[in-house]
Design a protein around this motif. Structure first.
Motif, mmCIF file in Angstrom:
data_model
loop_
_atom_site.group_PDB
_atom_site.id
_atom_site.type_symbol
_atom_site.label_atom_id
_atom_site.label_comp_id
_atom_site.label_asym_id
_atom_site.label_seq_id
_atom_site.Cartn_x
_atom_site.Cartn_y
_atom_site.Cartn_z
ATOM 1 N N VAL A 105 1.010 -1.183 -0.008
ATOM 2 C CA VAL A 105 -0.060 0.119 -0.060
ATOM 3 C C VAL A 105 0.796 1.211 -0.131
ATOM 4 N N LEU A 106 0.848 2.079 -1.109
ATOM 5 C CA LEU A 106 1.484 3.325 -1.118
ATOM 6 C C LEU A 106 1.071 4.357 -0.069
ATOM 7 N N HIS A 107 -0.040 4.226 0.322
ATOM 8 C CA HIS A 107 -0.827 5.541 0.980
ATOM 9 C C HIS A 107 -1.092 6.720 0.088
ATOM 10 N N GLY A 108 -0.983 6.650 -1.042
ATOM 11 C CA GLY A 108 -1.323 7.714 -1.884
ATOM 12 C C GLY A 108 -0.793 7.558 -3.192
ATOM 13 N N LYS A 109 -0.763 8.681 -4.194
ATOM 14 C CA LYS A 109 -0.224 8.784 -5.343
ATOM 15 C C LYS A 109 0.551 10.008 -5.716
ATOM 16 N N LEU A 110 1.661 10.041 -6.472
ATOM 17 C CA LEU A 110 2.164 11.543 -6.646
ATOM 18 C C LEU A 110 1.207 12.315 -7.075
ATOM 19 N N SER A 111 1.161 13.650 -6.393
ATOM 20 C CA SER A 111 0.256 14.519 -6.856
ATOM 21 C C SER A 111 0.891 15.891 -6.477
ATOM 22 N N PRO A 112 1.556 16.479 -7.370
ATOM 23 C CA PRO A 112 2.440 17.704 -7.299
ATOM 24 C C PRO A 112 1.326 18.850 -6.603
ATOM 25 N N ILE A 113 -0.218 18.866 -7.214
ATOM 26 C CA ILE A 113 -0.778 19.881 -7.028
ATOM 27 C C ILE A 113 -1.522 19.939 -5.418
ATOM 28 N N ALA B 160 -0.038 19.415 -13.096
ATOM 29 C CA ALA B 160 0.832 18.758 -12.337
ATOM 30 C C ALA B 160 2.488 19.150 -12.495
ATOM 31 N N ARG B 161 2.782 19.070 -13.748
ATOM 32 C CA ARG B 161 4.223 19.598 -13.979
ATOM 33 C C ARG B 161 4.584 20.970 -13.545
ATOM 34 N N ASN B 162 3.586 21.733 -13.552
ATOM 35 C CA ASN B 162 3.768 23.219 -13.209
ATOM 36 C C ASN B 162 3.976 23.255 -11.821
ATOM 37 N N ALA B 177 8.323 11.538 -14.453
ATOM 38 C CA ALA B 177 6.791 10.989 -14.384
ATOM 39 C C ALA B 177 5.721 11.460 -14.887
ATOM 40 N N PHE B 178 5.872 12.892 -14.752
ATOM 41 C CA PHE B 178 4.534 13.563 -15.592
ATOM 42 C C PHE B 178 4.558 14.108 -16.710
ATOM 43 N N GLU B 179 5.984 14.106 -17.050
ATOM 44 C CA GLU B 179 6.196 14.329 -18.628
ATOM 45 C C GLU B 179 5.586 13.132 -19.569
#
Lengths: 199, 360
Positions: A105-113, B160-162, B177-179
């Protein structure tokens, strides 16, 4: 209302899916309407807070220092690891009964926002598991969106190259019992892309 | 498609009105600033829930009112009759279509097409790339659900990339990863834009020929920010190569979000070389082309919303414009004077200070 009541209400309101009104109702129910239930709830909360942990191996819920129920089950194939975002995803797959391997379980996903980076995910332990050689196959069961896609890519780029593991991503296609007619075009496209030999 | 009735409440300066239309030609007549365009603007919302005048739907609410509502009854080539109800609030909107709640924009956009002709249209020739892009994206998304999906996927990956570029500690691996998600979305969007522009361009040439008898052929020329083939691999390499610069500017400097298109006459950019009259005819032709494309693609004739644009044309060009309009399309026009009676039977409504009254 009293200050203590309002404090309780505020605390309840922080919980997911509970708004101001629901918080008020729950607080009233606990304190006034059914006060007899309160000690059991308090005890359950305290006990859970004491004992429920993340499984050190896979990140699933576990009691104390013991591994989680899935990791502890020796009948399961520890060489096949299904990677999911959240514990409820694991529960959903378990409910299907279709998978006899173990999870991560990763407990999330990549989410820059939302400010979620690789450091916020339960990634390091997965890489350790792969490095130890116990894993033959990784099944990525992450969501079918930009962030799920990016997380899959990031993860596969960071797998140790020494141990060759088979990596796959779960298929995206028609829901069971659904016809072609009512599927949207993106779903149809992924269903076509992911077609299999008929034999 | 034909509009049969229009109910408005607290929409701009209209407190409450119910209008019924029977024929093909409708005209709102009144002085400046009385609210004629507001009525057209309301009808224009049917296409994509966006105003043709402003990107900010909050401006559509009457001053000091929490919500604006619009209910339309329509005759429609594909669904027969339909009733659409749109409620706009400061924090969002709610759309019902024949007593079913519409949950996603994708399920609604383009089903009830309109094309607006307004005096602001000249900005499509002279204005900023952003304005042209917005127009193209809304028009194409209304016609092709897949265009909308491609656009939304691109925007999401770009956002996301920004976000990563704005945060200090983002690693190359995270950006990559986002590209990887952004590049195929960009390739998809560029390919779709290119196809849409080619189709619209063909319709534009036909429409222009009918309203401006001149030797110079118009064209729509796509100017993608990445000008090579829309190939995901190549775009991915471009994104990777521009990381250094993008980090410095803390945003993705180049890409499909900077695309543009040009309107040309005889191969030259109409912005710089076209006369006032040529530019005017060109944008009218572009809107006619949009209407023809809508009809060809969906089998539904859009309602044409003519916001006083024809007032700016001389009599000869006006006549040519009306000859170029599909004779079956419903036209809802506005003007300060009565419309040309030779065109047919106009249903006239007088508009004064947000009050609309039918002329007997």
């Amino acid at each position: 209302m009293t200050p203590s009541f309002e404090k309780l209400q505020q605390a309840l309101k922080q919980l997911p899916g509970i708004g101001y009104r629901s918080a008020e109702r729950i607080a009233l129910n606990l304190l006034v309407e059914k006060p007899a239930r309160l000690p059991a709830l308090v005890a359950a909360l305290e006990e859970a807070a004491q004992s429920v942990r993340r499984c050190a191996r896979c990140g699933n819920l576990a009691e104390g220092d013991a591994p989680c129920a899935v990791c502890a089950d020796e009948r399961r194939d520890a060489g096949v690891v299904c990677v999911v975002e959240q514990v409820p995803d694991l529960v959903a797959i378990e409910r299907s009964g279709a998978f006899r391997g173990v999870y991560h379980v990763l407990h999330g996903k990549l989410s820059p926002i939302n400010g979620v980076g690789p450091g916020d995910l339960n990634l390091a332990t997965l890489l350790v598991r792969v490095e130890s050689g116990e894993v033959r196959e990784l099944i990525l069961a992450l969501s079918n969106d930009v962030e799920g896609e990016a997380t899959c890519h990031y993860l596969t780029q960071h797998l140790p190259s020494a141990n060759a593991v088979k990596v796959s991503r779960i298929g995206f296609g028609l829901p069971s019992g659904g016809g072609v007619l009512y599927a949207d075009s993106v779903t149809l496209k992924s269903a076509l892309d992911a077609r299999r030999n008929y034999d | 498609m034909r509009l049969r009735s229009l109910n408005l409440r607290h929409f701009r300066n209209v407190t409450l009105t119910r209008l019924e239309f029977s024929g093909r030609l409708v005209c709102f007549v009144g002085g400046n600033g009385q609210g004629k365009t507001n009525l057209l603007e309301a009808v224009g919302l049917l296409t994509a829930l966006r105003s043709f005048r402003t990107p900010d739907n909050r401006l559509l609410l009457m001053h000091n009112q929490p919500a604006a509502a619009l209910i339309c009854e329509l005759d429609h080539e594909r669904v027969g009759t339909a009733k659409v109800s749109i409620t706009l609030r400061r924090d969002g909107k709610e759309v019902w279509c024949d007593d079913t709640r519409v949950a996603k924009l994708a399920d609604f956009i383009g089903r009830f097409p309109t094309v607006a002709f307004s005096s602001q249209d000249q900005q499509l020739v002279r204005g900023s790339p952003a304005g042209r892009r917005r127009w193209l994206d809304v028009a194409a998304a209304a016609m092709e659900p897949d265009y909308l999906r491609a656009l939304l996927a691109y925007d999401k990956a770009l956002e996301a990339r920004n976000s990563l570029l704005k945060s200090e500690g983002a690693s190359d691996a995270e950006l990559e990863a986002f590209e990887v998600a952004l590049a195929p979305a960009a390739a998809d969007l560029i390919a779709r834009r290119s196809a849409v522009i080619a189709t619209l361009g063909a319709h534009l040439a036909k429409a222009y020929e009918r309203i401006a008898s001149g030797a110079e052929r118009p064209a729509l020329v796509y100017r993608p920010d990445f000008d090579e083939e829309p190939d995901a691999e190549a775009l991915l390499a471009r994104l990777a190569a521009s990381r250094g610069r993008d980090r410095m500017f803390r945003t993705t400097v180049g890409g499909a979000h900077r695309d543009d298109f040009e309107l040309t006459l005889g191969g030259r950019d109409a912005k710089d070389y076209g006369s006032e009259g040529q530019q005017r005819s060109l944008v009218l032709a572009l809107k006619l082309a949009q209407a023809a494309w809508f009809h060809e693609r969906s089998g539904v004739r859009p309602v044409l919303l003519a916001d006083d644009v024809l007032g700016e044309l001389d009599a000869a060009r006006r006549r040519e414009f009306w000859q170029a309009v599909d004779p079956e399309s419903q036209v809802i026009a506005t003007g300060t004077a009565l419309p040309d009676a030779t065109l047919g039977n106009w249903r006239i409504f007088r508009v004064a200070d947000g009050e609309v009254s039918p002329e007997p």
